[in-house]
Design an enzyme around this catalytic site. Structure first.
Site, PDB file in Angstrom:
ATOM      1  N   ASP A  34     -13.867  -3.467  -1.845  1.00 53.22           N
ATOM      2  CA  ASP A  34     -13.691  -3.124  -0.431  1.00 53.22           C
ATOM      3  C   ASP A  34     -15.061  -3.224   0.227  1.00 53.22           C
ATOM      4  O   ASP A  34     -15.972  -2.453  -0.098  1.00 53.22           O
ATOM      5  CB  ASP A  34     -13.132  -1.705  -0.276  1.00 53.22           C
ATOM      6  CG  ASP A  34     -11.727  -1.567  -0.852  1.00 53.22           C
ATOM      7  OD1 ASP A  34     -11.018  -2.586  -0.914  1.00 53.22           O
ATOM      8  OD2 ASP A  34     -11.341  -0.446  -1.236  1.00 53.22           O
ATOM      9  N   ASP A  43       0.875  -1.173   0.000  1.00 55.33           N
ATOM     10  CA  ASP A  43       0.000   0.000   0.000  1.00 55.33           C
ATOM     11  C   ASP A  43       0.909   1.218   0.000  1.00 55.33           C
ATOM     12  O   ASP A  43       1.642   1.450   0.970  1.00 55.33           O
ATOM     13  CB  ASP A  43      -0.889   0.017   1.242  1.00 55.33           C
ATOM     14  CG  ASP A  43      -1.918  -1.102   1.238  1.00 55.33           C
ATOM     15  OD1 ASP A  43      -2.379  -1.477   0.153  1.00 55.33           O
ATOM     16  OD2 ASP A  43      -2.255  -1.597   2.328  1.00 55.33           O
TER      17      ASP A  43
END
EC number: 4.3.2.10
Length: 252
Positions: free
Chosen positions: A130, A11
């Site tokens: 998500d 990330d």
């Protein structure tokens, strides 16, 4: 039987690898190029690079960093974050990625999935989902913009639609479990696996090697992704693979 895959995730925010809990409270975890090279040597099956603030900030993915990371790798490499057009996909693939992960752009304009699959092939298109559990509905709702905006889509419905439109793979992240290190969200993954006809990557919640055993034991996922437990050396890819071998799993 296809081998199960272990995938470290980078990330990236402002050129650095970060990790938080439930998409918040980010802390530094290192340099993306150095970490990519380390994971390649350690036996990762693939690598995922997510520019986690690109969609929220409305800018393009960091192509130069992608190019540097790709140059260090001999394993498949997926890039996501801020990919909104076919030109964006082309730019990322030319920079060295094997696949792109699309999330917000696909939800804002679902036809983008089909366009990408038609032009580049479904094998290049990973749709990232998500999802967060909605207590009132008793199921999972999908979020965009790095988990900042709730949509009207239920996770299972969106998974089916993404596959129908041409997604070659689904990257399913449990926002509830993200960074919690208490195990993958097995109920969410079971629900997605029951409706998906393409490979599913489990993401969010890995805290120990046994968590990978659990998600593969029930065949709820074809691959499992983790970040913090690898970045902070709480376990290693080799340790995870050794544990999976003990359980008789087919791995590379």
């Amino acid at each position: 039987m296809l081998a199960k895959r272990i995938i470290p995730c980078l990330d990236v925010k402002e050129g650095r690898v970060v990790k938080g809990t439930q998409f918040l409270s980010l802390r530094d975890a290192g340099d993306p190029v150095e970490l990519a090279a380390f994971y390649d040597k350690e036996g990762a099956d693939e690598l995922v690079f997510l520019d986690i603030s690109a969609s929220h900030e409305g800018r393009e993915t960091m192509v130069d960093v992608v190019r540097e990371v790709a140059a260090t790798l001999a394993i498949p490499f997926t890039v996501g974050g801020g990919i909104n057009t076919l030109a964006d996909i082309r730019r990322i693939l030319r920079a060295g990625a094997d696949k792109v992960s699309i999330n917000t752009a696909a939800l804002l304009r679902p036809a983008f999935i089909r366009e990408g699959a038609d032009y580049f092939g479904s094998q290049c298109i990973v749709v990232a989902i998500d999802a967060k559990f909605d207590q009132a509905l008793g199921t999972w709702r999908v979020y965009t913009h790095g988990g900042r905006k709730q949509t009207n889509w239920l996770a299972t419905d969106w998974a089916k639609e993404a596959v129908r439109l041409g997604a070659g793979e689904l990257l399913v992240t449990s926002m509830d479990q993200d960074g919690a290190k208490t195990g993958f969200d097995l109920p969410l993954l079971k629900a997605i696996n029951e409706v998906a006809t393409v490979p599913v990557i489990a993401s969010g919640g890995a805290g120990a090697a046994n968590d990978f055993v659990d998600v593969f034991k029930y065949n709820y996922a074809d691959a499992a992704l983790a970040a913090s437990i690898f970045h902070y050396k709480e376990t290693s890819i080799q340790e995870v693979k050794a544990r999976l071998r003990e359980e008789g799993e087919c791995i590379r």
